[in-house]
Write a protein that holds these residues in place. Structure first.
Motif, PDB file in Angstrom:
ATOM      1  N   LYS A 195      60.786   3.956  57.638  1.00 57.77           N
ATOM      2  CA  LYS A 195      60.359   4.927  58.637  1.00 57.77           C
ATOM      3  C   LYS A 195      58.948   4.593  59.088  1.00 57.77           C
ATOM      4  O   LYS A 195      58.098   4.203  58.289  1.00 57.77           O
ATOM      5  N   LYS A 196      58.710   4.762  60.383  1.00 61.26           N
ATOM      6  CA  LYS A 196      57.386   4.484  60.918  1.00 61.26           C
ATOM      7  C   LYS A 196      56.791   5.760  61.518  1.00 61.26           C
ATOM      8  O   LYS A 196      57.500   6.580  62.082  1.00 61.26           O
TER       9      LYS A 196
ATOM     10  N   ASP B 283      58.010  16.164  61.748  1.00 64.29           N
ATOM     11  CA  ASP B 283      59.356  15.575  61.814  1.00 64.29           C
ATOM     12  C   ASP B 283      60.285  16.605  62.461  1.00 64.29           C
ATOM     13  O   ASP B 283      60.986  17.347  61.779  1.00 64.29           O
TER      14      ASP B 283
ATOM     15  N   ASP C 112      74.063   8.137  74.590  1.00 66.14           N
ATOM     16  CA  ASP C 112      72.670   8.549  74.410  1.00 66.14           C
ATOM     17  C   ASP C 112      72.376   8.947  72.961  1.00 66.14           C
ATOM     18  O   ASP C 112      71.268   8.709  72.459  1.00 66.14           O
TER      19      ASP C 112
ATOM     20  N   LYS D  46      63.252  16.062  71.017  1.00 63.08           N
ATOM     21  CA  LYS D  46      63.505  14.840  71.787  1.00 63.08           C
ATOM     22  C   LYS D  46      62.743  13.642  71.239  1.00 63.08           C
ATOM     23  O   LYS D  46      63.074  12.495  71.543  1.00 63.08           O
ATOM     24  N   ASN D  47      61.709  13.903  70.427  1.00 64.72           N
ATOM     25  CA  ASN D  47      60.929  12.811  69.845  1.00 64.72           C
ATOM     26  C   ASN D  47      61.614  12.184  68.632  1.00 64.72           C
ATOM     27  O   ASN D  47      61.136  11.178  68.105  1.00 64.72           O
ATOM     28  N   SER D  48      62.698  12.785  68.172  1.00 64.75           N
ATOM     29  CA  SER D  48      63.408  12.279  66.987  1.00 64.75           C
ATOM     30  C   SER D  48      64.420  11.214  67.373  1.00 64.75           C
ATOM     31  O   SER D  48      64.911  11.174  68.507  1.00 64.75           O
ATOM     32  N   ALA D  49      64.740  10.358  66.421  1.00 66.35           N
ATOM     33  CA  ALA D  49      65.715   9.299  66.664  1.00 66.35           C
ATOM     34  C   ALA D  49      67.087   9.903  66.958  1.00 66.35           C
ATOM     35  O   ALA D  49      67.505  10.860  66.287  1.00 66.35           O
ATOM     36  N   PRO D  50      67.805   9.385  67.954  1.00 67.16           N
ATOM     37  CA  PRO D  50      69.132   9.924  68.297  1.00 67.16           C
ATOM     38  C   PRO D  50      70.089   9.954  67.116  1.00 67.16           C
ATOM     39  O   PRO D  50      70.869  10.903  66.968  1.00 67.16           O
ATOM     40  N   GLU D  51      70.026   8.929  66.267  1.00 65.23           N
ATOM     41  CA  GLU D  51      70.920   8.887  65.114  1.00 65.23           C
ATOM     42  C   GLU D  51      70.683  10.052  64.166  1.00 65.23           C
ATOM     43  O   GLU D  51      71.628  10.614  63.605  1.00 65.23           O
ATOM     44  N   ARG D  52      69.422  10.424  63.976  1.00 61.49           N
ATOM     45  CA  ARG D  52      69.105  11.530  63.072  1.00 61.49           C
ATOM     46  C   ARG D  52      69.508  12.872  63.683  1.00 61.49           C
ATOM     47  O   ARG D  52      69.979  13.769  62.982  1.00 61.49           O
TER      48      ARG D  52
ATOM     49  N   ARG E 162      74.068   7.907  70.298  1.00 61.70           N
ATOM     50  CA  ARG E 162      74.482   6.836  69.376  1.00 61.70           C
ATOM     51  C   ARG E 162      75.668   7.262  68.493  1.00 61.70           C
ATOM     52  O   ARG E 162      75.669   7.035  67.289  1.00 61.70           O
TER      53      ARG E 162
END
Length: 518
Positions: free
Chosen positions: A89-90, A184, A361, A218-224, A363
């Motif tokens: 994670k970055k 997060d 979008d 919206k700032n979170s990864a689509p997969e999560r 994933r």
């Protein structure tokens, strides 16, 4: 176990017998852990054991170790025969940048063990700091692996610096801090997911924060994001959560088209509810229909339901529920009033394209996306067939065409149509007519669609050779018509097939109509 067995010993610490947290694979973890190193069990596993929630078929356990988590996880994977991989994670707020994971599948059970590093000379201080950085107080509780595995572990210490046990005693799911949620934002969705999975009630401050800060998601990864909303949809009570997320605007941050469902207040004469309410009612009904599915379909049409795996741990039942929510997603874009009548022409096709865009979008992967898109595309078919049957116009050809085009999702489509009908306000007579249509289709399939007739009598190459035509769409059309003729019983052998396609091709050339059939 009951929560009154937990005994406080000092601020932020309680005791409980360690066997409450035991899992046989913890012995394997202890054996691959280097001597002098420590390991703590944290998060959802500890929370659910305190709450007395039964262990399900999907088991997730989070560990903190005072050594290299990658080496521990790799050694555990080798020992128990699991898959091993590493997440990185970055971000400036990420306290656990490396997570080493072991996943083990045994029949229909899935075990996932995540290992992260616990750094600091003062281990207890580092542990408390880690727990205070977590999402919800119910997840910010830890126990020592040594205590859990000790034979006489009657005084296992529970580290609870944020008051998670008190909150759970009161039935509340409370964030550790709003700042932790901002670090997060996918934790906003996780809150709704944990609440429905544990029957805890979200604290008022969380809900206020979630609404005011929903755009952060919206700032979170689509997969999560997808993982959390699929976990929500997997719950037997997903409809209530999805209704809340639709009403408070959070869902449209993830799926913008969902917000437009509120635009259609009048769906015309065949519906008694506005579109957003009908959508939620369809989801409510599909939850009931899934539970009652043995009442609607023969056993042989239910054996494969729930067996298709997508996105790691989800199934076609989750996809069926998504199709219920998204089945009319194309209506806002196709809404028209023609001659005083509300219409939604081609909303099924438009909806199919919207689902494909959503899946891309977020994933979801092609397997899950295509499955939902197909159900949305064909969700009206059982109703068209019902109308034809009521008029005495439903012929074998129409039934054969249905099975040819929808056979791989027919059982799901039947269940979806039942839920859709009930959510549209259909009368008991109309619902029964739909069920009779479904029984009629099933009887036709059992009568006509025998194994030998499913096998193509002619390949595309043979069709081209017999008719002396080049590759192209025409070959596919002829092959499709031949397959339908086989299912209808009009063509039973190769000789009949050759004769049929020659007549078909001749008629097409004469009339210039590729849809003509002899």
């Amino acid at each position: 176990m009951t929560m009154d067995q937990i005994l406080p010993i000092q601020s932020g610490k309680h005791t409980l017998h360690g066997l409450n947290f035991y899992l046989s694979y913890f012995d394997d973890v202890a054996k691959v852990l280097p001597r002098e190193e420590l390991c703590f069990i944290v998060g959802g596993w500890v929370r659910d054991r305190i709450l007395g929630i039964p262990v399900g078929k999907a088991v997730d356990v989070d560990f903190l170790v005072t050594c290299d988590p990658v080496k521990v996880a790799r050694a555990l994977a080798e020992r128990i025969g699991g898959e091993f991989f590493v997440f990185e994670k970055k971000g400036i707020f990420i306290k656990r940048p490396v997570i080493a994971t072991v996943v083990l599948h045994i029949e229909d059970h899935r075990y996932r063990f995540d290992f992260s590093a616990l750094k600091g000379r003062d281990v207890e201080k580092a542990l408390i700091e880690d727990l205070k950085d977590r999402d919800f107080t119910a997840n910010a509780i830890a126990v020592s692996l040594d205590d859990v595995l000790s034979i006489g572990a009657q005084q296992t210490i529970l580290y609870d610096p944020t008051g998670g046990i008190k909150d759970m005693e009161e039935g509340i799911l409370r964030p550790v801090s709003h700042e932790n949620l901002k670090k997060d934002p996918v934790r906003i969705l996780r809150g709704y997911r944990i609440a429905v999975e544990t029957d805890l009630i979200l604290s008022q401050d969380f809900e206020e924060f979630a609404i005011q800060n929903k755009d952060l998601i919206k700032n979170s990864a689509p997969e999560r994001i997808s993982y959390e909303i699929f976990r929500i949809m997997r719950s037997p009570r997903a409809s209530g959560v999805i209704k809340t997320l639709l009403e408070n605007g959070i869902l449209e941050v993830i799926i913008p088209e969902a917000g437009r469902l509120k635009e259609v207040k009048d769906q015309g004469e065949r519906h008694i509810y506005p579109l957003d309410l009908h959508t939620i009612k369809t989801l409510e009904e599909i939850e009931k229909v899934i539970e009652e599915r043995q009442s609607y379909l023969p056993p042989e049409y239910l054996t494969e339901i729930g067996k298709i795996k997508v996105m790691g741990e989800f199934t076609d039942l989750d996809l069926l529920k998504w199709s219920a929510f998204l089945h009319d997603i194309g209506k806002p874009q196709t809404f028209e009033v023609r001659e005083g009548k509300v219409t939604f022409y081609s909303h099924d096709r438009v909806g199919e394209e919207i689902v494909k865009r959503i899946g891309r979008d977020l994933r979801w992967g092609s397997k899950a996306t295509d499955f939902i898109a197909k159900l949305v595309r064909h969700h009206l078919r059982p109703f068209y067939l019902r109308d034809s049957r009521e008029k005495g116009q439903l012929k074998d050809r129409g039934k054969a065409k249905f099975w040819r085009e929808c056979g791989d999702t027919a059982s799901h489509l039947f269940l979806l149509s039942i839920a859709d009908a009930r959510a549209s306000g259909d009368t008991p007579q109309e619902v029964e007519s739909l069920l009779e249509t479904i029984r009629d289709l099933i009887e036709f399939r059992e009568r006509v669609q025998k194994e030998e007739r499913q096998k193509p009598l002619l390949s595309g190459k043979e069709i081209m050779e017999i008719l002396d035509i080049k590759p192209g769409p025409l070959v596919g059309k002829i092959k499709e018509e031949l397959a339908i003729a086989q299912m209808e019983g009009k063509v039973r052998d190769r000789e009949g097939a050759v004769s049929y396609i020659r007549q078909l091709y001749s008629a097409m050339k004469e009339e210039g109509n590729e849809s003509h059939t002899p």
